[in-house]
Design a protein around this motif. Structure first.
Motif, PDB file in Angstrom:
ATOM      1  N   ALA A 154       0.841  -1.204   0.000  1.00  0.00           N
ATOM      2  CA  ALA A 154       0.000   0.000   0.000  1.00  0.00           C
ATOM      3  C   ALA A 154       0.873   1.250   0.000  1.00  0.00           C
ATOM      4  O   ALA A 154       0.495   2.266   0.582  1.00  0.00           O
ATOM      5  CB  ALA A 154      -0.937  -0.013   1.191  1.00  0.00           C
TER       6      ALA A 154
ATOM      7  N   ASP B 237      -0.736   4.810  -1.180  1.00  0.00           N
ATOM      8  CA  ASP B 237      -1.628   5.459  -0.212  1.00  0.00           C
ATOM      9  C   ASP B 237      -0.853   5.898   1.027  1.00  0.00           C
ATOM     10  O   ASP B 237      -1.121   6.962   1.597  1.00  0.00           O
ATOM     11  CB  ASP B 237      -2.752   4.509   0.185  1.00  0.00           C
ATOM     12  CG  ASP B 237      -3.851   4.437  -0.864  1.00  0.00           C
ATOM     13  OD1 ASP B 237      -3.822   5.231  -1.827  1.00  0.00           O
ATOM     14  OD2 ASP B 237      -4.743   3.574  -0.712  1.00  0.00           O
TER      15      ASP B 237
ATOM     16  N   THR C  54     -15.753   7.561   6.889  1.00  0.00           N
ATOM     17  CA  THR C  54     -14.395   7.053   7.085  1.00  0.00           C
ATOM     18  C   THR C  54     -14.165   6.687   8.547  1.00  0.00           C
ATOM     19  O   THR C  54     -13.591   5.635   8.851  1.00  0.00           O
ATOM     20  CB  THR C  54     -13.363   8.096   6.635  1.00  0.00           C
ATOM     21  OG1 THR C  54     -13.525   8.339   5.236  1.00  0.00           O
ATOM     22  CG2 THR C  54     -11.946   7.606   6.894  1.00  0.00           C
TER      23      THR C  54
ATOM     24  N   ALA D 290     -15.978   3.480   9.307  1.00  0.00           N
ATOM     25  CA  ALA D 290     -15.292   2.326   8.721  1.00  0.00           C
ATOM     26  C   ALA D 290     -14.023   1.995   9.495  1.00  0.00           C
ATOM     27  O   ALA D 290     -13.679   0.819   9.687  1.00  0.00           O
ATOM     28  CB  ALA D 290     -14.963   2.608   7.257  1.00  0.00           C
TER      29      ALA D 290
ATOM     30  N   ALA E 111     -13.126  -1.461  11.521  1.00  0.00           N
ATOM     31  CA  ALA E 111     -11.910  -2.249  11.308  1.00  0.00           C
ATOM     32  C   ALA E 111     -11.204  -2.523  12.631  1.00  0.00           C
ATOM     33  O   ALA E 111     -10.697  -3.630  12.871  1.00  0.00           O
ATOM     34  CB  ALA E 111     -10.980  -1.520  10.345  1.00  0.00           C
TER      35      ALA E 111
ATOM     36  N   GLN F 234      -4.878  -7.877   2.911  1.00  0.00           N
ATOM     37  CA  GLN F 234      -6.084  -7.151   2.531  1.00  0.00           C
ATOM     38  C   GLN F 234      -6.486  -6.159   3.621  1.00  0.00           C
ATOM     39  O   GLN F 234      -6.873  -5.021   3.326  1.00  0.00           O
ATOM     40  CB  GLN F 234      -7.221  -8.142   2.271  1.00  0.00           C
ATOM     41  CG  GLN F 234      -7.015  -9.006   1.032  1.00  0.00           C
ATOM     42  CD  GLN F 234      -8.070 -10.092   0.901  1.00  0.00           C
ATOM     43  OE1 GLN F 234      -9.057 -10.109   1.628  1.00  0.00           O
ATOM     44  NE2 GLN F 234      -7.852 -11.021  -0.017  1.00  0.00           N
ATOM     45  N   VAL F 235      -6.398  -6.564   4.872  1.00  0.00           N
ATOM     46  CA  VAL F 235      -6.698  -5.657   5.984  1.00  0.00           C
ATOM     47  C   VAL F 235      -5.733  -4.481   5.958  1.00  0.00           C
ATOM     48  O   VAL F 235      -6.140  -3.317   6.122  1.00  0.00           O
ATOM     49  CB  VAL F 235      -6.604  -6.406   7.329  1.00  0.00           C
ATOM     50  CG1 VAL F 235      -6.704  -5.421   8.498  1.00  0.00           C
ATOM     51  CG2 VAL F 235      -7.710  -7.455   7.448  1.00  0.00           C
TER      52      VAL F 235
ATOM     53  N   CYS G 252      -4.054  -3.107   3.430  1.00  0.00           N
ATOM     54  CA  CYS G 252      -4.337  -2.171   2.331  1.00  0.00           C
ATOM     55  C   CYS G 252      -5.608  -1.374   2.608  1.00  0.00           C
ATOM     56  O   CYS G 252      -5.669  -0.169   2.325  1.00  0.00           O
ATOM     57  CB  CYS G 252      -4.456  -2.939   1.017  1.00  0.00           C
ATOM     58  SG  CYS G 252      -2.905  -3.668   0.445  1.00  0.00           S
ATOM     59  N   HIS G 253      -6.616  -2.026   3.155  1.00  0.00           N
ATOM     60  CA  HIS G 253      -7.876  -1.343   3.470  1.00  0.00           C
ATOM     61  C   HIS G 253      -7.655  -0.243   4.498  1.00  0.00           C
ATOM     62  O   HIS G 253      -8.129   0.895   4.331  1.00  0.00           O
ATOM     63  CB  HIS G 253      -8.885  -2.362   3.978  1.00  0.00           C
ATOM     64  CG  HIS G 253     -10.155  -1.778   4.508  1.00  0.00           C
ATOM     65  ND1 HIS G 253     -11.000  -0.990   3.755  1.00  0.00           N
ATOM     66  CD2 HIS G 253     -10.724  -1.861   5.753  1.00  0.00           C
ATOM     67  CE1 HIS G 253     -12.039  -0.615   4.479  1.00  0.00           C
ATOM     68  NE2 HIS G 253     -11.891  -1.126   5.698  1.00  0.00           N
ATOM     69  N   VAL G 254      -6.911  -0.542   5.545  1.00  0.00           N
ATOM     70  CA  VAL G 254      -6.746   0.413   6.641  1.00  0.00           C
ATOM     71  C   VAL G 254      -5.805   1.546   6.244  1.00  0.00           C
ATOM     72  O   VAL G 254      -6.041   2.706   6.627  1.00  0.00           O
ATOM     73  CB  VAL G 254      -6.259  -0.309   7.914  1.00  0.00           C
ATOM     74  CG1 VAL G 254      -5.939   0.684   9.019  1.00  0.00           C
ATOM     75  CG2 VAL G 254      -7.329  -1.293   8.390  1.00  0.00           C
TER      76      VAL G 254
ATOM     77  N   GLY H  73      -5.638   2.760   3.311  1.00  0.00           N
ATOM     78  CA  GLY H  73      -6.536   3.603   2.523  1.00  0.00           C
ATOM     79  C   GLY H  73      -7.431   4.460   3.406  1.00  0.00           C
ATOM     80  O   GLY H  73      -7.700   5.624   3.080  1.00  0.00           O
ATOM     81  N   LEU H  74      -7.882   3.918   4.531  1.00  0.00           N
ATOM     82  CA  LEU H  74      -8.687   4.698   5.469  1.00  0.00           C
ATOM     83  C   LEU H  74      -7.872   5.827   6.098  1.00  0.00           C
ATOM     84  O   LEU H  74      -8.402   6.921   6.335  1.00  0.00           O
ATOM     85  CB  LEU H  74      -9.260   3.797   6.561  1.00  0.00           C
ATOM     86  CG  LEU H  74     -10.337   2.802   6.137  1.00  0.00           C
ATOM     87  CD1 LEU H  74     -10.720   1.899   7.310  1.00  0.00           C
ATOM     88  CD2 LEU H  74     -11.575   3.525   5.602  1.00  0.00           C
TER      89      LEU H  74
END
Length: 231
Positions: free
Chosen positions: A30, A33, A127, A130, A134, A213-214, A216-218, A220-221
Motif C-alpha cells: 500500500a 496510499d 471514514t 469504517a 476495522a 487485505q486488511v 491495504c484497506h486500513v 486507505g482509510l
C-alpha cells in the motif's frame, strides 16, 4: 529552485524492517496510499501552523472517537500476546495514553471551543465509522497478528510524518499533536510493534493474504481520514 522547508516531501522512515520480510512486503503493498497520507496537505499545514482551526477541530473530534476502540485493541494485545514481556509493554502503553494523549485532546478541545456533545457523541464520517469497524473487528478476532496490523499502521504512519525535520509551529494545538508522534520513546514503541508483527506473522498463505487485505484497506482509510478533514 529552493524547496519550501514547511512543505517537505514524504519523510523517510527511521524504523528498521527486515529486507524482504513480512512487514516490508506489507508496507510495499500500500505504498502509494501510505506516502500520500504521510505527505498530505493536512500534515504540511500542521507543521506550517496554517491548518485552519475549523479543519483541525473536525479532524480531532473524529480522531477522538477512536480512543475507546484503540484502548480495546491494546487491551486485546495484553490478553492475546504470546509472551509476558509483550503483554507488559502493551499495559504500559495503556497508561501513557490515559495520561498524555487524552490530556492533549481535552486541552485542545477547550481552546478550539468544542462542545461536550461533539467530544462524546458527534456525527461520524463514513471514514471514521469504517475505521472504528476495522478496529473493532481486530479486537473481536482475538488474533494477535490481526491486532498488530492495525496498531502498526496507526502508529508507524504517524511516526513517518511526525519525524520530518522542519521548523516547528508555535501554537500548542499544533506542536503537541506533532510531539505525541515523534521522539525516542514513540520511535521505540513503533519499532516494538513492527518487530512483533514480523515475529508472529502467520505462515499460512491464506492468513497472510487476509492480513494483507486488511493492511491495504486500513492504509486507505488513513489517507481518507486526512481527505475528509477538508470535505
Amino acid at each position: 529552485m529552493t524547496e519550501n522547508p514547511t512543505t517537505p516531501s514524504a519523510a523517510s522512515t527511521s524504523i528498521r524492517v527486515r529486507p524482504g520480510g513480512h512487514v516490508a512486503r506489507l508496507r510495499e503493498s500500500a505504498a502509494q496510499d501510505w506516502d500520500a497520507a504521510v505527505d498530505h496537505r493536512f500534515v504540511q499545514e500542521l507543521f506550517a501552523g496554517t491548518v485552519e482551526d475549523e479543519v483541525l477541530r473536525g479532524y480531532l473530534v473524529q480522531d477522538y472517537q477512536f480512543f475507546d476502540t484503540f484502548l480495546s485493541m491494546l487491551g486485546g494485545c495484553v490478553a492475546h500476546a504470546d509472551q509476558v514481556p509483550a503483554k507488559l509493554r502493551f499495559a504500559r502503553q495503556l497508561g501513557m495514553l490515559a495520561a498524555d494523549e487524552d490530556g492533549y485532546f481535552q486541552r485542545t478541545f477547550d481552546e478550539l471551543g468544542v462542545p461536550k456533545s461533539d467530544r462524546t457523541d458527534p456525527e461520524l464520517t463514513d471514514t471514521t465509522a469504517a475505521f472504528r469497524q476495522a478496529m473493532s473487528e481486530a479486537t473481536a478476532s482475538q488474533s494477535y497478528p490481526h491486532l498488530l496490523v492495525l496498531l502498526v499502521i496507526a502508529e508507524w504512519l504517524y511516526l513517518d510524518w511526525g519525524e520530518r525535520e522542519v521548523k516547528m509551529p508555535r501554537r500548542y494545538v499544533h506542536t503537541e499533536w506533532i510531539e505525541l508522534h515523534r521522539g525516542q520513546d514513540f520511535r521505540a514503541w513503533v519499532q516494538f510493534l513492527v518487530d512483533e508483527l514480523e515475529r508472529v506473522f502467520p505462515q499460512d498463505p491464506a492468513a497472510q493474504d487476509r492480513l494483507t487485505q486488511v493492511w491495504c484497506h486500513v492504509v486507505g482509510l488513513e489517507l481518507s481520514f486526512f481527505e475528509v478533514a477538508y470535505a
